[in-house]
Design an enzyme around this catalytic site. Sequence first.
Site: not given
Length: 633
Positions: A305-308, A505
């Site tokens: 996953f990306d965060k923001t 994602a």
Amino acid sequence: MHAKQTMRITAASAILLAFAVILHFTGWRDARQIILIMSTILAGMPIAIKAFKAIRMKAFSIELLVTIAVIGALFIGEYVESAAVTFLFLFGAMLEIRTMEKTRSSLKALTDLAPLEAHVVRDGKTFIVPVDDIEIGDRVVIRSGEKVSVDGPIISGNATLNEAAITGESVPASKMPDDQVFSGTIVEQGYIEVIAARVGDDTTFARIIELVEEAQESKSKTEKFLERFANIYTPSIVVLSVLVYLFTRNMEMTLTFLVIACPGALVISAPVSIVAGIGNGARNGVLVKGGEVMEQLAKIDTVVFDKTGTLTKGRPEVTDVCGWGIENKELLRLTAEAEMISEHHLGQTIVKEAKKRAIRLVNQPEDAEVVRGNGILSTIEGKRLAAGNRKLMEAQGISIPFDVEEYALKREKAGNTAIFVSISREIAGIISIADQIRPEAAEALAKLRKNGISQIIMLTGDNRHTAQLVGEQLGLDAIHAELLPEDKVAAVQRLKEQGHHVAMAGDGINDAPAIATADIGLAMGEGGTDISMETADIVLMADRLDQFSHAYALAKTTVRNMKQNTFFAVGTVFLLLLGVLLGKVFLASGMLVHEVSVFLVILNAIRLIRYTSDKPLKQNKSEVIPNEPGITL
């Protein structure tokens, strides 16, 4: 052959067969035979035409087996069998068509929501125009009960919108000025005026329909294999039938063997499951771009996953503006003017905050350059401004004073992202931005683990302290912060080299390369950029992670459904052929069992249309996997 034509011919054939039964009981044997021949020719012609077309394309179809068997049955005078076989085959084809139509109902429901007209304000007057005549920049008025016909921002008014067609969310969303609205949504209550930013085929709604259509037409690996298998299987059955005749000299048994061997249920076993699965996803706001994607998704064991905007809401807010040698308001104004060209969440947050504080943004940035993953460079009022993370400052040769660094660390440990701003190569201040973890994130990740995901990793360009805070709250297996887009690509590549099946994602331009590198790429649709949506294999239209957990569970269920259908179809054909060779199964009865197997395969696939993933999980704190920031990918 069209669906309506198939239904008409099947109905006519059924009437003729019913008439033949009546003639049989009344003793009109010759008339009965004529009616059976008529029924055979009526129902057999479309089958024979399809077989002939396949031969011209150098393909051996199931229709060819049926045609040969029917001609043989007519030749030996088995008119009951020939009529029954052609009717049952057409009836099976009709069931298949009707089922495919049912599984595509989600797409039809979407298409029915497409607006036809809109109220457009031009030169101070309101006109009703067809949606195809709306132009970019037009002012569109939408009232209660009307459908939104364009994508764009609200410039006036407030309303409650039903966005189920776009996001799959049944709960209406409240919209106000500056909020984005999408074509295909419905104003349940209120009044809004929208500036058309996207019209016609460029709207999100039109793209959804196009994506679902393409996905339902694309073939999975299993479907492609079954097509190749049919081209080998059909001539093999013809050869085996000849051998059966040579050994038994029994023409009826040979013809029965030929017909019963038709792999009808096998050929539809994969397509009907895939179409139903994709339709279910579309109805729940998940766009799966094809059967092959569905199969690949079911194999995933690692999610990155990306965060923001992915694990977090992607709607961060400015929590503090702190200038060094410059007024806070002036620092915010200059930075906002520089960030006006940025598509990144953090840049847009700064612009939004300036507008919220009624700060006029009048200067257009010059010589602007977006440094992917790091920040932005721009010239404002003749001054060179840089806004971004530490790496940007370092790359520009800008030193960060100790007191500024100490302040930045304090903000980061509190869960903020610190945006360093320099003017004329001197640090001018820090803008602190905080984002919230998505409320559904913990439960969605727990469901992913429950359904078979072995590790969940975060790759982010954000600072280490903020990333650590998010990772600890969500119990991620590994956290990697302050990464550039190429670092994310390298990390995904290493995971794949280690033998993992990886899903990535993300929602921003900087995520697109990693999304493309992963086995399965996911993009957040509502808040995501065009490039990430185009690159991704799966788009989550409501920006909700529980849609991802549903998509993963749906993929596994769809593939399992395909395997069930394939096993059942092969098993049925095997048992029927064994019965034929043992003299226990005859032409009409065998064909009836064969078509029943087709019907059961269809019924099994239809279950996917109403499939829902597991009920909400209760987060068990003892099951949270501790964060290991030291893991090396």
